[in-house]
Design a protein around this motif. Structure first.
Motif, PDB file in Angstrom:
ATOM      1  N   THR A 217       0.847  -1.186   0.000  1.00 36.23           N
ATOM      2  CA  THR A 217       0.000   0.000   0.000  1.00 36.23           C
ATOM      3  C   THR A 217       0.883   1.236   0.000  1.00 36.23           C
ATOM      4  OG1 THR A 217      -1.757  -1.140   1.219  1.00 36.23           O
ATOM      5  CG2 THR A 217      -1.795   1.269   1.237  1.00 36.23           C
ATOM      6  N   LEU A 218       0.608   2.156  -0.917  1.00 30.49           N
ATOM      7  CA  LEU A 218       1.350   3.411  -1.003  1.00 30.49           C
ATOM      8  C   LEU A 218       0.508   4.518  -0.381  1.00 30.49           C
ATOM      9  CD1 LEU A 218       3.832   4.960  -2.101  1.00 30.49           C
ATOM     10  CD2 LEU A 218       2.502   5.377  -4.185  1.00 30.49           C
ATOM     11  N   THR A 219       1.065   5.165   0.649  1.00 29.29           N
ATOM     12  CA  THR A 219       0.385   6.300   1.292  1.00 29.29           C
ATOM     13  C   THR A 219       1.036   7.586   0.833  1.00 29.29           C
ATOM     14  OG1 THR A 219      -0.094   4.941   3.244  1.00 29.29           O
ATOM     15  CG2 THR A 219      -0.314   7.328   3.481  1.00 29.29           C
TER      16      THR A 219
ATOM     17  N   GLY B 223       6.220  -5.415 -11.496  1.00 29.59           N
ATOM     18  CA  GLY B 223       5.554  -5.082 -10.245  1.00 29.59           C
ATOM     19  C   GLY B 223       6.356  -4.134  -9.383  1.00 29.59           C
ATOM     20  N   GLU B 224       7.398  -3.500  -9.938  1.00 29.84           N
ATOM     21  CA  GLU B 224       8.198  -2.541  -9.192  1.00 29.84           C
ATOM     22  C   GLU B 224       7.555  -1.156  -9.267  1.00 29.84           C
ATOM     23  OE1 GLU B 224      12.681  -4.219 -10.055  1.00 29.84           O
ATOM     24  OE2 GLU B 224      11.654  -3.053 -11.593  1.00 29.84           O
ATOM     25  N   LEU B 225       7.686  -0.401  -8.187  1.00 32.89           N
ATOM     26  CA  LEU B 225       7.238   0.982  -8.173  1.00 32.89           C
ATOM     27  C   LEU B 225       8.455   1.852  -8.471  1.00 32.89           C
ATOM     28  CD1 LEU B 225       4.527   2.417  -7.610  1.00 32.89           C
ATOM     29  CD2 LEU B 225       5.394   2.890  -5.310  1.00 32.89           C
ATOM     30  N   ILE B 226       8.366   2.682  -9.509  1.00 30.26           N
ATOM     31  CA  ILE B 226       9.524   3.453  -9.968  1.00 30.26           C
ATOM     32  C   ILE B 226       9.236   4.942  -9.863  1.00 30.26           C
ATOM     33  CG2 ILE B 226      11.087   3.899 -11.896  1.00 30.26           C
ATOM     34  CD1 ILE B 226      10.398   1.147 -12.971  1.00 30.26           C
ATOM     35  N   TYR B 227      10.121   5.646  -9.151  1.00 32.75           N
ATOM     36  CA  TYR B 227      10.043   7.102  -9.036  1.00 32.75           C
ATOM     37  C   TYR B 227      11.066   7.719  -9.979  1.00 32.75           C
ATOM     38  CZ  TYR B 227       6.977   6.965  -4.970  1.00 32.75           C
ATOM     39  OH  TYR B 227       5.905   6.784  -4.130  1.00 32.75           O
ATOM     40  N   LYS B 228      10.593   8.563 -10.893  1.00 31.92           N
ATOM     41  CA  LYS B 228      11.476   9.237 -11.840  1.00 31.92           C
ATOM     42  C   LYS B 228      11.431  10.738 -11.579  1.00 31.92           C
ATOM     43  CE  LYS B 228      11.223   5.828 -15.555  1.00 31.92           C
ATOM     44  NZ  LYS B 228      10.940   5.598 -17.001  1.00 31.92           N
ATOM     45  N   GLN B 229      12.585  11.279 -11.210  1.00 28.96           N
ATOM     46  CA  GLN B 229      12.673  12.702 -10.922  1.00 28.96           C
ATOM     47  C   GLN B 229      12.771  13.463 -12.240  1.00 28.96           C
ATOM     48  OE1 GLN B 229      14.778  13.826  -7.266  1.00 28.96           O
ATOM     49  NE2 GLN B 229      16.032  15.140  -8.564  1.00 28.96           N
ATOM     50  N   VAL B 230      11.765  14.262 -12.550  1.00 31.70           N
ATOM     51  CA  VAL B 230      11.732  14.975 -13.831  1.00 31.70           C
ATOM     52  C   VAL B 230      11.920  16.481 -13.663  1.00 31.70           C
ATOM     53  CG1 VAL B 230      10.309  13.233 -14.950  1.00 31.70           C
ATOM     54  CG2 VAL B 230       9.207  15.107 -13.720  1.00 31.70           C
ATOM     55  N   ALA B 231      11.830  16.977 -12.427  1.00 35.27           N
ATOM     56  CA  ALA B 231      12.030  18.400 -12.159  1.00 35.27           C
ATOM     57  C   ALA B 231      12.421  18.587 -10.707  1.00 35.27           C
ATOM     58  CB  ALA B 231      10.757  19.191 -12.465  1.00 35.27           C
ATOM     59  N   VAL B 232      12.937  19.772 -10.379  1.00 40.16           N
ATOM     60  CA  VAL B 232      13.363  20.048  -9.006  1.00 40.16           C
ATOM     61  C   VAL B 232      12.174  20.109  -8.067  1.00 40.16           C
ATOM     62  CG1 VAL B 232      14.455  21.745  -7.495  1.00 40.16           C
ATOM     63  CG2 VAL B 232      15.452  21.228  -9.731  1.00 40.16           C
ATOM     64  N   GLY B 233      11.083  20.662  -8.504  1.00 37.06           N
ATOM     65  CA  GLY B 233       9.912  20.801  -7.639  1.00 37.06           C
ATOM     66  C   GLY B 233       9.879  22.182  -7.004  1.00 37.06           C
TER      67      GLY B 233
ATOM     68  N   GLY C 286       1.320   4.456 -15.402  1.00 41.62           N
ATOM     69  CA  GLY C 286       1.606   5.567 -14.520  1.00 41.62           C
ATOM     70  C   GLY C 286       0.677   5.583 -13.324  1.00 41.62           C
ATOM     71  N   VAL C 287       1.237   5.826 -12.138  1.00 36.46           N
ATOM     72  CA  VAL C 287       0.446   5.869 -10.916  1.00 36.46           C
ATOM     73  C   VAL C 287       0.041   7.299 -10.601  1.00 36.46           C
ATOM     74  CG1 VAL C 287       0.440   5.380  -8.437  1.00 36.46           C
ATOM     75  CG2 VAL C 287       1.561   3.794 -10.021  1.00 36.46           C
ATOM     76  N   LEU C 288       1.020   8.229 -10.672  1.00 34.49           N
ATOM     77  CA  LEU C 288       0.710   9.618 -10.387  1.00 34.49           C
ATOM     78  C   LEU C 288       1.889  10.504 -10.781  1.00 34.49           C
ATOM     79  CD1 LEU C 288       2.377  10.507  -7.529  1.00 34.49           C
ATOM     80  CD2 LEU C 288       0.746   8.877  -6.603  1.00 34.49           C
ATOM     81  N   LYS C 289       1.652  11.815 -10.777  1.00 32.50           N
ATOM     82  CA  LYS C 289       2.685  12.821 -10.961  1.00 32.50           C
ATOM     83  C   LYS C 289       2.538  13.829  -9.832  1.00 32.50           C
ATOM     84  CE  LYS C 289       3.018  12.618 -16.026  1.00 32.50           C
ATOM     85  NZ  LYS C 289       2.930  13.410 -17.291  1.00 32.50           N
TER      86      LYS C 289
ATOM     87  N   SER D 146      -1.568  -3.608  -5.578  1.00 31.84           N
ATOM     88  CA  SER D 146      -1.926  -4.866  -6.230  1.00 31.84           C
ATOM     89  C   SER D 146      -3.065  -4.681  -7.220  1.00 31.84           C
ATOM     90  CB  SER D 146      -2.310  -5.916  -5.186  1.00 31.84           C
ATOM     91  OG  SER D 146      -3.409  -5.468  -4.410  1.00 31.84           O
ATOM     92  N   SER D 147      -3.841  -3.606  -7.055  1.00 36.76           N
ATOM     93  CA  SER D 147      -4.977  -3.356  -7.948  1.00 36.76           C
ATOM     94  C   SER D 147      -4.650  -2.345  -9.044  1.00 36.76           C
ATOM     95  CB  SER D 147      -6.177  -2.847  -7.146  1.00 36.76           C
ATOM     96  OG  SER D 147      -5.873  -1.612  -6.522  1.00 36.76           O
ATOM     97  N   VAL D 148      -3.411  -1.823  -9.033  1.00 37.60           N
ATOM     98  CA  VAL D 148      -3.004  -0.834 -10.024  1.00 37.60           C
ATOM     99  C   VAL D 148      -2.407  -1.541 -11.233  1.00 37.60           C
ATOM    100  CG1 VAL D 148      -1.437   1.094 -10.513  1.00 37.60           C
ATOM    101  CG2 VAL D 148      -2.591   0.947  -8.293  1.00 37.60           C
TER     102      VAL D 148
END
Length: 381
Positions: free
Chosen positions: A124-126, A157-167, A142-145, A136-138
């Motif tokens: 579960t991702l909070t 089944g890996e969750l991958i975070y890709k940094q695309v900007a500083v924020g 893409g999950v979110l931005k 498991s249901s996703v």
């Protein structure tokens, strides 16, 4: 004990070979193993290196030689080439070596209703706003931005975070990945560090490292790390009562509340545990603020990540804690003395719980009963 360890290692290498997971060092180990002189040598022609089926047959023949005869002081549960083929090809059981030399014991595992399947990939991702996503249901997309990061779930089944900007935000936003009993998961952090999360565990981490001076994450339970190198941003792991500072490395932290202390095991590279520097194949045990460093059985410690159980002189109580987490079951011992039984062995995690219990029963000292989601361990009558 060395002989037992050698045979456990033999089966482990065969298991990893057929899964295609051998490292270069392990491939060299397999080659050395084949070339060893014995009473019944196995000749491996050069063509075997290019012939998968022939190479597998050579492994089976060698296992037949190594595991066939009954040795004094232990019980070999699986004998001969037929058992070796079944064992390794189906990955459906394990080889267990026990202290007592006994004849085979009849299986008596009692199943109340339904058998219990093994755990699986799930978590579960909070999010920073408290929203929860059941991974498991996703679907694999893409999950979110958010905050300059794209989050995806790949086909593995890996969750991958890709940094695309500083924020834009100055404050760090955190996500928390949590596994329940019977779940494991993998996440690739924004800095490209890879984390494997064991059952009943969690990791809290910034979703964007760009604005921070360090990469600090928080864990509970057990996690294995392969940390990406970045000299400008130290990687730090906070767990119960300790801080691990990482210098680009592979390591495991086991901080389950029901274990004796937090155990940090270094595979390669360098880590600092509360001011104490570890060398590869060392483990720091932090118990009530007291740190003890000792040699580590690395293969057994990270077996969970590689899909199997591996025990070397481990008590039944310790084994059943791992079984409890992976199969999401409760465990009851009818006699405290049963907790201290020791054994070693290797077996896959991906079988129903009854198969694991059948192997454990072959000690001849215990019997098991499965009622609902509770395993009852009894003295053998």
């Amino acid at each position: 004990m060395n002989e037992i360890k050698d045979k456990i290692r033999l089966q482990e290498l065969a298991h990893k070979y057929l899964q295609g997971n051998l490292t270069r060092e392990e491939k060299n180990e397999v080659d050395d193993w084949f070339n060893q002189t014995s009473d019944e040598p196995v000749e491996v022609p050069a063509l075997f290196a290019n012939d998968e089926l022939a190479h597998k047959e050579a492994i089976f023949n060698k296992i037949k030689i190594e595991l066939g005869p009954k040795r004094s002081g232990m019980l070999t549960l699986w004998r001969g080439i037929a058992a070796a083929v079944l064992l390794i090809c189906t990955i459906g059981a394990g080889i267990l070596y026990f202290k007592h030399d006994q004849s085979a014991v009849e299986k008596t595992v009692k199943i109340d209703k339904n058998d219990i399947p093994p755990g699986s990939s799930g978590a579960t991702l909070t999010l920073a706003n408290g929203k929860r996503i059941l991974l498991s249901s996703v679907v694999n997309t893409g999950v979110l931005k958010a905050a300059g990061v794209e989050v995806q779930k790949n086909l593995k089944g890996e969750l991958i975070y890709k940094q695309v900007a500083v924020g834009k935000s100055i404050e760090l936003a955190y996500h928390t990945l949590t596994t329940a009993k019977g779940e494991q998961y993998q996440v690739i952090l924004p800095d490209n560090s890879h984390v494997w999360l064991n059952s009943a565990s969690s990791i809290k981490f910034p979703i964007n490292f760009a604005r921070s001076k360090e990469r600090r994450v928080f864990i509970t339970g057990q996690a294995y790390f392969e940390v990406a190198k970045d000299k400008t941003k130290p990687f730090k792991v906070v767990s119960d009562g300790q801080l691990v500072t990482v210098y680009g490395t592979h390591f495991d932290i086991n901080g389950y509340k029901d274990e004796a202390g937090t155990r940090t095991t270094l595979l390669e590279g360098s880590v600092d545990v509360n001011g104490t520097l570890l060398k590869p194949k060392q483990q720091a045990i932090n118990e009530n603020g007291v740190l003890k460093v000792m040699p580590a059985d690395v293969e057994s410690i990270i077996a969970w990540k590689n899909g199997y159980f591996r025990f070397t002189g481990e008590t039944l109580e310790s084994v059943m804690r791992k079984v409890s987490r992976w199969y999401n079951v409760d465990v009851e011992f009818q006699s405290p003395s049963l907790k201290a039984i020791e054994f070693g062995g290797v077996m896959t995690k991906y079988v129903n719980v009854s198969k694991v219990l059948e192997k454990l029963e072959l000690t001849g000292e215990v019997s098991f009963e499965l009622k609902g989601r509770t395993i009852i361990i009894k003295n053998r009558k």
